[in-house]
Scaffold this active site. Structure first.
Site, PDB file in Angstrom:
ATOM      1  N   HIS A 309      46.289  43.639  36.865  1.00  0.00           N
ATOM      2  CA  HIS A 309      46.596  44.237  35.565  1.00  0.00           C
ATOM      3  C   HIS A 309      45.289  44.575  34.858  1.00  0.00           C
ATOM      4  O   HIS A 309      44.326  43.820  34.960  1.00  0.00           O
ATOM      5  CB  HIS A 309      47.414  43.263  34.696  1.00  0.00           C
ATOM      6  CG  HIS A 309      48.107  43.945  33.579  1.00  0.00           C
ATOM      7  ND1 HIS A 309      47.482  44.241  32.394  1.00  0.00           N
ATOM      8  CD2 HIS A 309      49.373  44.444  33.481  1.00  0.00           C
ATOM      9  CE1 HIS A 309      48.337  44.869  31.610  1.00  0.00           C
ATOM     10  NE2 HIS A 309      49.483  45.011  32.244  1.00  0.00           N
ATOM     11  N   ASP A 367      56.036  43.290  37.152  1.00  0.00           N
ATOM     12  CA  ASP A 367      56.855  43.989  38.146  1.00  0.00           C
ATOM     13  C   ASP A 367      57.051  43.204  39.444  1.00  0.00           C
ATOM     14  O   ASP A 367      57.833  43.626  40.295  1.00  0.00           O
ATOM     15  CB  ASP A 367      56.216  45.345  38.476  1.00  0.00           C
ATOM     16  CG  ASP A 367      56.304  46.296  37.298  1.00  0.00           C
ATOM     17  OD1 ASP A 367      57.348  46.312  36.646  1.00  0.00           O
ATOM     18  OD2 ASP A 367      55.320  47.011  37.031  1.00  0.00           O
TER      19      ASP A 367
HETATM   20  N1  CMC Z   1      45.826  44.939  45.488  1.00  0.00           N
HETATM   21  C1  CMC Z   1      44.584  44.899  46.009  1.00  0.00           C
HETATM   22  N2  CMC Z   1      43.466  45.079  45.283  1.00  0.00           N
HETATM   23  C2  CMC Z   1      43.601  45.308  43.975  1.00  0.00           C
HETATM   24  C3  CMC Z   1      44.862  45.356  43.353  1.00  0.00           C
HETATM   25  C4  CMC Z   1      46.011  45.167  44.161  1.00  0.00           C
HETATM   26  N3  CMC Z   1      47.217  45.208  43.625  1.00  0.00           N
HETATM   27  N4  CMC Z   1      44.699  45.615  42.035  1.00  0.00           N
HETATM   28  C5  CMC Z   1      43.396  45.717  41.823  1.00  0.00           C
HETATM   29  N5  CMC Z   1      42.706  45.532  42.986  1.00  0.00           N
HETATM   30  C6  CMC Z   1      41.242  45.492  43.163  1.00  0.00           C
HETATM   31  C7  CMC Z   1      40.662  46.896  43.177  1.00  0.00           C
HETATM   32  O1  CMC Z   1      40.584  47.426  44.480  1.00  0.00           O
HETATM   33  C8  CMC Z   1      39.296  46.645  42.578  1.00  0.00           C
HETATM   34  O2  CMC Z   1      38.475  46.066  43.576  1.00  0.00           O
HETATM   35  P1  CMC Z   1      36.877  46.381  43.590  1.00  0.00           P
HETATM   36  O3  CMC Z   1      36.348  45.795  42.336  1.00  0.00           O
HETATM   37  O4  CMC Z   1      36.397  45.710  44.824  1.00  0.00           O
HETATM   38  O5  CMC Z   1      36.750  47.884  43.648  1.00  0.00           O
HETATM   39  C9  CMC Z   1      39.564  45.568  41.519  1.00  0.00           C
HETATM   40  O6  CMC Z   1      40.705  44.855  42.015  1.00  0.00           O
HETATM   41  C10 CMC Z   1      39.852  46.105  40.119  1.00  0.00           C
HETATM   42  O7  CMC Z   1      40.923  47.034  40.239  1.00  0.00           O
HETATM   43  P2  CMC Z   1      41.043  48.367  39.407  1.00  0.00           P
HETATM   44  O8  CMC Z   1      41.898  49.324  40.139  1.00  0.00           O
HETATM   45  O9  CMC Z   1      39.683  48.836  38.995  1.00  0.00           O
HETATM   46  O10 CMC Z   1      41.796  47.804  38.123  1.00  0.00           O
HETATM   47  P3  CMC Z   1      42.594  48.632  37.038  1.00  0.00           P
HETATM   48  O11 CMC Z   1      42.572  47.830  35.820  1.00  0.00           O
HETATM   49  O12 CMC Z   1      42.046  50.024  36.956  1.00  0.00           O
HETATM   50  O13 CMC Z   1      44.062  48.737  37.654  1.00  0.00           O
HETATM   51  C11 CMC Z   1      46.313  48.233  38.199  1.00  0.00           C
HETATM   52  C12 CMC Z   1      45.139  47.948  37.252  1.00  0.00           C
HETATM   53  C13 CMC Z   1      47.539  47.532  37.632  1.00  0.00           C
HETATM   54  C14 CMC Z   1      46.584  49.745  38.211  1.00  0.00           C
HETATM   55  C15 CMC Z   1      46.002  47.709  39.614  1.00  0.00           C
HETATM   56  O14 CMC Z   1      45.794  46.329  39.565  1.00  0.00           O
HETATM   57  C16 CMC Z   1      47.071  48.085  40.634  1.00  0.00           C
HETATM   58  O15 CMC Z   1      47.024  49.179  41.189  1.00  0.00           O
HETATM   59  N6  CMC Z   1      48.059  47.158  40.865  1.00  0.00           N
HETATM   60  C17 CMC Z   1      49.180  47.456  41.741  1.00  0.00           C
HETATM   61  C18 CMC Z   1      50.214  48.298  41.017  1.00  0.00           C
HETATM   62  C19 CMC Z   1      50.977  47.494  39.996  1.00  0.00           C
HETATM   63  O16 CMC Z   1      51.453  46.400  40.254  1.00  0.00           O
HETATM   64  N7  CMC Z   1      51.150  48.071  38.806  1.00  0.00           N
HETATM   65  C20 CMC Z   1      51.912  47.475  37.709  1.00  0.00           C
HETATM   66  C21 CMC Z   1      51.044  47.100  36.579  1.00  0.00           C
HETATM   67  S1  CMC Z   1      51.802  46.020  35.369  1.00  0.00           S
HETATM   68  C22 CMC Z   1      53.196  46.815  34.741  1.00  0.00           C
HETATM   69  C23 CMC Z   1      52.989  48.178  34.216  1.00  0.00           C
HETATM   70  O17 CMC Z   1      51.936  48.630  33.824  1.00  0.00           O
HETATM   71  O18 CMC Z   1      53.992  48.885  34.184  1.00  0.00           O
END
Ligand code: CMC
Length: 433
Positions: A309, A367
């Site tokens: 998140h 989720d």
């Molecule tokens: N699985 C594997 N690696 C992950 C995941 C994941 N679910 N989420 C983040 N990471 C890693 C990412 O690769 C990055 O690694 P590095 O620093 O080595 O490059 C690090 O963690 C930070 O991730 P980010 O993508 O820069 O973080 P963000 O804040 O931009 O993204 C997120 C947040 C929710 C989009 C992301 O965690 C994600 O894609 N999660 C899976 C989808 C998901 O469950 N979404 C629902 C979110 S909560 C409810 C809502 O918003 O509706």
């Protein structure tokens, strides 16, 4: 008058300094007000993904991501979830205070009596292919409400804004249920005013013209709780989309349709459907290590859906509540050996003991477990994000109302750091090689 704190920015090259006012918050970090920066220093701020940007001031919802805290209008989510009713929460988010008995009764009556859809709208559903994703139908049909309710389109009239907000909250379950019915080739069912908001949704989804249908109280209670948890989450992608669309003074129905489109993505609300697809793909506990390795592999686009998140760097408080409720619901439905729930719990356990997830503070989000409850209640996967959209409509309209009554409201118009060609001359096609 209280002294305004400032933040001084210095240009290392020219030595020019500029003092910027600090906007204090009631809880959480303050923000440097950079709105005069371009005028005074000729530079923009650069923050793709809004990693450090507060896009507005709001009084609705507070999140403390490091501690995993969530509050609506100051009330902890745990207290609202245990004691609350979804429409009571909706009232709180819209109007800022918990309603008194008569206020809630009036609000409930108003929402209930706005649940019917204009009969002509039925033709819209028939225009969609039978296997259209319900979210695709939602984006189209909710946007089309602006063609029906001309008496609530004057965004400068607070009363019309309020009627539009009530209509949206009231009609979302009716549109959602009709999208589902179209999808399965069943007739659209009219709302029943004697039922609660959540029971009525179940009635419109599952009743048939052939026999009596009584909504299951377990399902009604579970939906009520899930909807409270999903009702708002401050400036998330879909709420920010609603605010940005609304900032151009677009009508509320069009703004909420924009919010639904944004919610649909798997990085946001679409994750609940993606979690179940992922669990189905993993299939068995013996495959978890393979999928954890894929999630960690930077050359693989696979991510653990329902994990991570932007704001929470601890367990998402909503996921905590949902996991507990998952146990209770499955127990009540005599489904205690639910293989999906067992697989999800094992996946969580393995991920949370893995250095990759620990280091990045990646925990289950809202989720991760919600789809397992929806599935246990018989709701199909392609309706999960629709359920989220019904609940989040309350947050969207609360933010839209807050924005529209804010005298500082301006059109949202970000700038950019241009990285394309510098100016060049046009070359006629005959001279291009
Ligand atoms: N699985 C594997 N690696 C992950 C995941 C994941 N679910 N989420 C983040 N990471 C890693 C990412 O690769 C990055 O690694 P590095 O620093 O080595 O490059 C690090 O963690 C930070 O991730 P980010 O993508 O820069 O973080 P963000 O804040 O931009 O993204 C997120 C947040 C929710 C989009 C992301 O965690 C994600 O894609 N999660 C899976 C989808 C998901 O469950 N979404 C629902 C979110 S909560 C409810 C809502 O918003 O509706």
């Amino acid at each position: 008058m209280a002294e305004v704190k400032t933040f001084t920015l210095t240009n290392d090259e020219t030595g020019q300094s500029i003092k910027l006012p600090i906007r204090e918050s009631v809880q959480g970090p303050a923000a440097i007000d950079v709105s005069s920066l371009y005028k005074e220093a000729g530079v923009f701020t650069y923050d793709p993904g809004f990693m450090s940007t507060a896009s507005c001031q709001s009084k609705i919802t507070y999140i403390q991501g490091e501690e995993g805290l969530l509050e609506y209008r100051g009330y902890p989510i745990e207290q609202l979830a245990v004691n609350g009713d979804f429409l009571e929460t909706a009232y709180l988010l819209l109007y800022g205070e918990l309603p008194k008995k008569d206020e809630l009764a009036e609000f409930d009556h108003d929402i209930t009596h706005h649940t019917m859809l204009n009969e002509t709208l039925k033709n819209f559903f028939n225009g969609f292919h039978y296997n259209a994703h319900p979210m695709a139908i939602m984006v189209g049909v909710v946007g089309s409400l602006s063609a029906f309710y001309h008496d609530s389109l004057d965004i400068n009239d607070p009363q019309q804004r309020e009627i539009a907000a009530h209509r949206l909250i009231a009609k979302m379950p009716s549109i959602a249920a009709a999208s589902y019915r179209h999808n399965i080739g069943a007739p659209i069912v009219y709302p029943r005013h004697s039922l609660s908001y959540c029971a009525n949704l179940l009635h419109m989804m599952y009743a048939t013209p052939c026999e009596q249908y009584e909504p299951d109280p377990i399902a009604e209670k579970a939906l009520n709780l899930l909807f409270i948890l999903h009702a708002d989450h401050e400036q998330n992608a879909s709420t920010s989309t609603v605010r940005l669309a609304g900032s151009s003074l677009a009508n509320p129905f069009a703004c909420i349709a924009a919010g639904i489109a944004s919610l649909w993505g798997p990085a946001h609300g679409g994750a609940n459907e993606a979690v179940l697809d992922m669990l189905a793909e993993i299939g068995d506990v013996s495959q978890i290590d393979k999928y954890i390795a894929k999630a960690k592999d930077k050359d693989d686009s696979f991510r653990l859906m329902g994990f991570g998140h932007r704001v929470y760097k601890k367990y998402d408080p909503r996921a905590n509540i949902i996991r507990d409720v998952c146990h209770q619901v499955l127990e009540k439905l005599a489904d205690t050996n639910n293989p999906l729930f067992e697989l999800a719990q094992r996946l969580e356990e393995i991920a949370l003991s893995d250095e990759y997830f620990i280091e990045r503070k990646l925990y289950p989000n809202v989720d991760f477990y919600s789809g397992i409850i929806y599935r246990a209640l018989g709701i199909p996967n392609n309706m999960f994000t629709v359920m989220f959209a019904i609940a989040r409509t309350v947050g969207w309209v609360a933010h839209w109302m807050e924005m529209m009554s804010d005298p500082r409201q301006k059109i949202g118009r970000p700038r950019q750091v241009y990285k394309g060609h510098a100016r060049r001359e046009y070359i006629p096609i005959s001279q291009r090689d």
